[in-house]
Design a protein around this motif. Structure first.
Motif, short mmCIF file in Angstrom:
data_model
loop_
_atom_site.label_atom_id
_atom_site.label_comp_id
_atom_site.label_asym_id
_atom_site.label_seq_id
_atom_site.Cartn_x
_atom_site.Cartn_y
_atom_site.Cartn_z
N GLU A 46 -3.62 4.23 12.99
CA GLU A 46 -3.59 2.93 12.31
C GLU A 46 -3.63 3.18 10.81
O GLU A 46 -4.51 3.88 10.31
CB GLU A 46 -4.78 2.06 12.74
N THR A 48 -3.71 2.03 6.86
CA THR A 48 -4.06 1.03 5.86
C THR A 48 -3.60 1.53 4.50
O THR A 48 -3.49 2.74 4.27
CB THR A 48 -5.58 0.76 5.82
N ARG A 49 -3.33 0.62 3.63
CA ARG A 49 -2.91 0.96 2.28
C ARG A 49 -3.87 0.32 1.29
O ARG A 49 -4.44 -0.75 1.54
CB ARG A 49 -1.49 0.45 2.01
N GLU A 293 -8.11 -3.09 1.24
CA GLU A 293 -7.31 -2.39 2.24
C GLU A 293 -6.41 -3.40 2.93
O GLU A 293 -6.86 -4.49 3.31
CB GLU A 293 -8.22 -1.70 3.26
N ARG A 295 -3.13 -3.93 5.88
CA ARG A 295 -2.36 -3.34 6.97
C ARG A 295 -1.69 -4.45 7.77
O ARG A 295 -2.13 -5.61 7.73
CB ARG A 295 -3.24 -2.49 7.89
N THR A 297 -0.86 -5.81 11.48
CA THR A 297 -1.36 -5.68 12.85
C THR A 297 -0.55 -6.58 13.78
O THR A 297 0.07 -7.56 13.34
CB THR A 297 -2.85 -6.06 12.93
N VAL A 325 1.64 -2.23 2.19
CA VAL A 325 1.49 -2.50 3.62
C VAL A 325 2.39 -1.54 4.40
O VAL A 325 3.52 -1.26 4.00
CB VAL A 325 1.86 -3.96 3.98
N ARG A 497 7.66 4.17 10.77
CA ARG A 497 6.76 3.42 9.89
C ARG A 497 7.27 3.52 8.45
O ARG A 497 7.50 4.62 7.93
CB ARG A 497 5.34 3.94 9.98
#
Length: 516
Positions: A46, A48-49, A293, A295, A297, A325, A497
């Motif tokens: 998973e 996150t940025r 953070e 992301r 989902t 993202v 991704r």
């Protein structure tokens, strides 16, 4: 007759041969070597940025002046003690003052406010019967100068005297933020009075020294109370807590082309940052922001975002909105992109070769740091009348490289898989001859166009930022995403991704301040 018979025989043989070839073409199995063994890659973690929002909050000096105008009392009054009770009986020394309009100005990170004051000093009382011998000393002590000599031995039993008060009150503030979400105002004040006169028994005397200490005391008392009130005011923290809670959430990102595949943008603020206030001739600018953070989902989440007890003060820097993202693109979608670019196409497109190869299907799979393109092709030679050829599956390796400027993923290091170099039977020559054209076609045509994904991501993130816009009684918020760039790619066995980074701006202008 014999010639005719020979021609008929030759044509019959040729036809029989052609029919035999076609029959073999139909009946023979597709000449497809076994595909390369592709090990299943571990799922991508998973992702996150880190995102940053640093927002300038501009408070016009006019709004500050208007707030001070509403809050500051317009009238002041006080009473001075009798400096010589042994000489003056029933002395009553009063002063009143009224302020004018408060104006605000700024320069060199200092805020200045000023207002004119006008008023009156009133002294009433009477002299004791035994005070005539000491009149000179008494009047000199009370009124200053050589008043006693001017008045002489006049018999004054009672008197009433007035004087005008004219001047200005100025206040300077150099506000600073403290780490515990408070503002230290650092206030100072100064009272300047003009040279006015008091008339007693026809003699006019200077009186600023009698009134300035009392006005100084009144101004300083109010200044100290204001400074303490600002220092203890939790308004900044309360507003920050409210906006922090609003930001900590999952925001739906509806895909118009696939409404059933709902995605969510999770925002999780982690740190509060601020730059010390800057003051110029027009505004007080307070720079506040968060590190968060972010992301994407597949379902709504409930992030936990504890509010920070302290704010991190950082060096001055430009305002910015950078939201990063990760966006996942399944290989099933990539197969559709490749099919649209390759399936049904015949290569070489200029028909300059003795071989024509038509791509029937195209799929992609991931292995290590490379992608495996599998092409089901129909390769035919064009030199003979019979068009010898066959269907075959060709496997080609390529390394994906992101072209951020063009917003595409291209394949480099194109190479035929060793499994595809196996024998192709009776019609293998046509397939082998087609390989260079297939490799060139893959290099040129097998491009994953990410522009639709980037445009969709920009629109969705822009919608999130635009939701911050508002215009109410106290503030106006302007927000927009100006650009989006693709920063990187990664993949596992099921998805590609893409890391998208959106940049924009948010600006808050305070139009009305509450009373101080």
């Amino acid at each position: 007759m014999r010639l005719k018979t020979i021609v008929i025989a030759v044509v019959g043989v040729a036809a029989a041969f052609a029919v035999s070839l076609k029959a073999m073409d139909w009946l023979a199995p597709n000449q497809s070597p076994p595909p390369p063994v592709v090990a299943k890659l571990p799922p991508l973690p998973e992702a996150t940025r880190d995102s940053t929002l640093l927002v300038p909050i501009q408070i016009p000096l006019k709004a500050i002046g208007d707030a001070a105008e509403r809050a500051a009392p317009r009238n002041f009054a006080g009473k001075a003690p009798n400096p010589v009770p042994q000489l003056l009986q029933d002395a009553d020394i009063n002063w009143t003052a009224a302020r004018g309009v408060i104006t605000a100005s700024g320069a060199q990170n200092a805020l200045a406010m000023a207002t004119p004051i006008t008023g009156k000093l009133n002294v009433t009382g009477s002299l004791s019967a035994g005070a005539r011998g000491a009149l000179n000393d008494a009047l000199g002590s009370l009124l200053g100068g050589n008043v006693a000599k001017q008045i002489g031995a006049i018999n004054i039993k009672s008197f009433k005297a007035d004087a005008e008060i004219r001047g200005n009150v100025g206040m300077t503030s150099r506000p600073t933020l403290t780490a515990n979400w408070r503002i230290e105002p650092n206030l100072t004040a100064k009272v300047d009075l003009g040279d006015t006169n008091l008339s007693i028994a026809g003699v006019r005397v200077s009186v600023p020294a009698q009134t300035k200490p009392a006005i100084d005391q009144a101004v300083n008392e109010q200044l100290a109370a204001l400074q303490q009130r600002i220092r203890n005011d939790p308004l900044l923290e309360q507003n920050a807590r409210r906006e922090w809670a609003k930001m900590c959430r999952s925001i739906p990102l509806q895909n118009p082309s696939a409404p059933q595949s709902q995605l969510w943008l999770e925002l999780k603020p982690t740190k509060a940052i601020a730059v010390q206030p800057a003051i110029d001739a027009s505004n007080v600018t307070l720079m506040l922001g968060v590190n968060a953070e972010t992301r994407i989902t597949a379902s709504e989440t409930k992030p936990q975002c504890p509010f920070p007890a302290t704010i991190e003060l950082v060096a001055p820097r430009p305002a910015r909105v950078d939201i990063g993202v990760p966006v996942d693109l399944p290989f099933t979608d990539i197969n559709k992109i490749l099919a649209a670019q390759l399936a049904g196409k015949t290569f070489p497109e200029d028909k300059s070769s003795a071989v024509a190869v038509t791509v029937k299907r195209a799929t992609v799979a991931a292995a290590g740091d490379r992608l495996l393109i599998s092409l089901v092709v129909d390769a035919k030679e064009k030199r003979s009348w019979f068009g010898l050829g066959a269907d075959a599956t060709v496997h080609i390796w390529g390394k994906p490289v992101l072209d951020a400027k063009q917003q595409t993923v291209r394949l480099t290091d194109i190479k035929l898989a060793v499994e595809s170099d196996a024998a192709y039977g009776l019609f293998g020559a046509a397939t082998r001859a087609a390989i260079p054209y297939l490799e060139k076609a893959v290099a040129e045509k097998a491009v994953i166009d990410l522009k639709p994904l980037a445009a969709d991501a920009r629109q969705q993130i822009g919608g999130v930022i635009a939701s911050l816009q508002k215009k109410d009684d106290g503030a106006r918020v302007e927000a927009a995403i100006n650009s989006l760039r693709l920063a990187g790619i990664a993949f596992d066995s099921t998805k590609l991704r893409v890391i998208a980074e959106a940049s924009g701006a948010v600006k808050v202008t305070v139009t009305t301040l509450p009373a101080f």
